[in-house]
Design a protein around this motif. Sequence first.
Motif, short mmCIF file in Angstrom:
data_model
loop_
_atom_site.label_atom_id
_atom_site.label_comp_id
_atom_site.label_asym_id
_atom_site.label_seq_id
_atom_site.Cartn_x
_atom_site.Cartn_y
_atom_site.Cartn_z
N UNK A 2 24.37 51.03 68.42
CA UNK A 2 24.23 51.00 69.89
C UNK A 2 24.63 52.32 70.54
N UNK A 3 25.42 53.13 69.85
CA UNK A 3 25.87 54.39 70.43
C UNK A 3 25.10 55.58 69.93
N UNK A 4 25.35 56.73 70.54
CA UNK A 4 24.77 57.97 70.04
C UNK A 4 25.37 58.30 68.67
N UNK A 5 24.59 58.98 67.86
CA UNK A 5 25.12 59.54 66.62
C UNK A 5 25.45 61.01 66.85
N UNK A 6 25.99 61.66 65.84
CA UNK A 6 26.08 63.12 65.82
C UNK A 6 24.69 63.67 66.13
N UNK A 7 24.62 64.81 66.83
CA UNK A 7 23.31 65.33 67.25
C UNK A 7 22.42 65.64 66.05
N UNK B 160 13.14 62.42 66.16
CA UNK B 160 12.23 61.33 66.49
C UNK B 160 10.85 61.68 65.96
N UNK B 161 10.72 61.58 64.65
CA UNK B 161 9.53 62.05 63.96
C UNK B 161 9.62 63.56 63.76
N UNK C 277 21.50 83.39 56.26
CA UNK C 277 22.46 84.33 56.85
C UNK C 277 21.78 85.25 57.87
N UNK C 278 20.47 85.45 57.72
CA UNK C 278 19.73 86.30 58.66
C UNK C 278 19.24 85.52 59.88
N UNK C 279 19.59 84.24 59.95
CA UNK C 279 19.07 83.39 61.03
C UNK C 279 20.18 82.63 61.75
N UNK C 280 21.37 83.21 61.79
CA UNK C 280 22.51 82.50 62.39
C UNK C 280 22.29 82.23 63.87
N UNK C 281 21.71 83.22 64.56
CA UNK C 281 21.48 83.04 65.99
C UNK C 281 20.42 81.97 66.26
N UNK C 282 19.38 81.96 65.43
CA UNK C 282 18.35 80.91 65.52
C UNK C 282 18.99 79.53 65.33
N UNK C 283 19.90 79.41 64.37
CA UNK C 283 20.58 78.13 64.13
C UNK C 283 21.44 77.72 65.32
N UNK C 284 22.04 78.70 66.01
CA UNK C 284 22.77 78.36 67.23
C UNK C 284 21.84 77.76 68.28
N UNK C 285 20.63 78.33 68.36
CA UNK C 285 19.64 77.78 69.28
C UNK C 285 19.21 76.38 68.90
N UNK C 286 19.01 76.15 67.60
CA UNK C 286 18.66 74.81 67.11
C UNK C 286 19.76 73.82 67.47
N UNK C 287 21.00 74.23 67.27
CA UNK C 287 22.12 73.36 67.55
C UNK C 287 22.20 73.03 69.04
N UNK C 288 21.97 74.03 69.88
CA UNK C 288 22.01 73.81 71.33
C UNK C 288 20.94 72.81 71.77
N UNK C 289 19.71 73.00 71.29
CA UNK C 289 18.63 72.09 71.67
C UNK C 289 18.85 70.69 71.10
N UNK D 203 21.77 69.30 70.60
CA UNK D 203 22.79 68.69 71.45
C UNK D 203 22.21 68.23 72.78
N UNK D 204 21.28 69.01 73.32
CA UNK D 204 20.68 68.67 74.63
C UNK D 204 19.92 67.36 74.58
N UNK D 205 19.27 67.06 73.43
CA UNK D 205 18.55 65.79 73.36
C UNK D 205 19.47 64.67 72.83
N UNK D 206 20.74 64.99 72.64
CA UNK D 206 21.81 64.07 72.22
C UNK D 206 21.68 63.67 70.75
N UNK D 207 20.64 62.92 70.39
CA UNK D 207 20.44 62.56 68.99
C UNK D 207 19.08 61.89 68.85
N UNK D 208 18.66 61.68 67.62
CA UNK D 208 17.41 60.95 67.40
C UNK D 208 17.72 59.45 67.33
N UNK D 209 16.66 58.67 67.24
CA UNK D 209 16.72 57.21 67.21
C UNK D 209 17.70 56.71 66.15
N UNK D 210 18.82 56.12 66.57
CA UNK D 210 19.87 55.75 65.62
C UNK D 210 19.47 54.56 64.73
N UNK D 211 18.85 53.49 65.25
CA UNK D 211 18.41 52.41 64.34
C UNK D 211 17.48 52.92 63.23
#
Length: 404
Positions: free
Chosen positions: A66-71, A102-103, A259-271, A273-281
Amino acid sequence: MREFKKSSKLDNVLYDVRGPVVDEAARLEKEGQRILKLNIGNPAPFGFRTPDEVIQDMRHQLPECEGYSDSRGLFSARKAIMQYAQLKHIPNVDMDGIYTGNGVSELIQLCMQAFLDNGDEILIPAPDYPLWTACATLAGGTPVHYICDEQSDWFPDLTDMESKITPRTKALVIINPNNPTGALYPREVLEQIVELARRHDLMIFSDEIYDRLVMDGLEHISIASLAPDLPCVTFSGLSKSHMIAGYRIGWMIFSGNMSCAKDFLLGINMLSNMRLCSNVPAQSIVQTALGGHQSVNNYIVPGGRIYEQREYIYNALNSIDGITAVKPKAAFYIFPKIDVKKFNITNDEQFALDLLHQKKILITRGGGFNWGEPDHFRIVYLPRIEVLSEAMRDLEEFLSTYRQ
């Protein structure tokens, strides 16, 4: 009142899998007409069922979802995906490099937004699954299409791919197994793609959603397993392999040298987090689905539905005067070629509309997959053989008199 128009960012975005011809089919259905839909890879309407243990597992776990999961996703889901990645020999994968979505569609969009600046170029196959081109365009990037060669079982044309690399090229996309052609890329082709990416410092995005729907005793190889020194993102999910497209559960795996894509991964993490998480069920059943009985294996061997329907549609299409098709090795699509001179075809959308109006058969035109000529269309061969047989008779009758 002022007029509110759609964003100009959508001007060059195309998604004909659900586009104008589909809208026309919906209008005809509202009038009470029966339409045979050979346009979308949705297993459920054609009688493909989700494995019972997957449904039972979701039922059992629903009160805990019923709750959000980790992003990034539930621990149990990501652990199962990591183990699956190990079976595919994908190197340097850890839990933090796995994201559920979500797919796969959501994750492709998320990646393109995090990766591309205005004017950045990304190599995408032609024909492609059009979401890739659409998402790259929406992110401000420039999709550059490399040709897949019909004469070589629809494998990428490596010479064409390399000729289209410029100083602005940041990555290349492969779709393997391929939608819309059903091609499966062998190791030697994948190794050549890796070598090209290595020479030009490119990231690899690999869409592998059909990796468990491979026929003829062939093996799917993840390109990431051949590129431990390159940054790779591998996409897959359960929608097709477990016939649960409506549950919306996919994932992406970051591997190789990130290691050459650390900043890209920060962007992935930010986005993420913004969508909170995918469908938990839906996340809750990943472990059961990947670890349990793989019912899809019964479909893709002789006597199985997908295998036998593939055999039927391939032979039926090639027996129609003016149609040729390469035999698909995976997934459940075929991308036949039309003799445009014979039928005087200059507009493939008009061809699809004419077929819809005259025979009530809904297909997707080749141009909907960013194919440059009006000489192809895609058929989804999920319906049972008796339904496909009726459709092929109608198509042959339609083409016997058709001239555009």
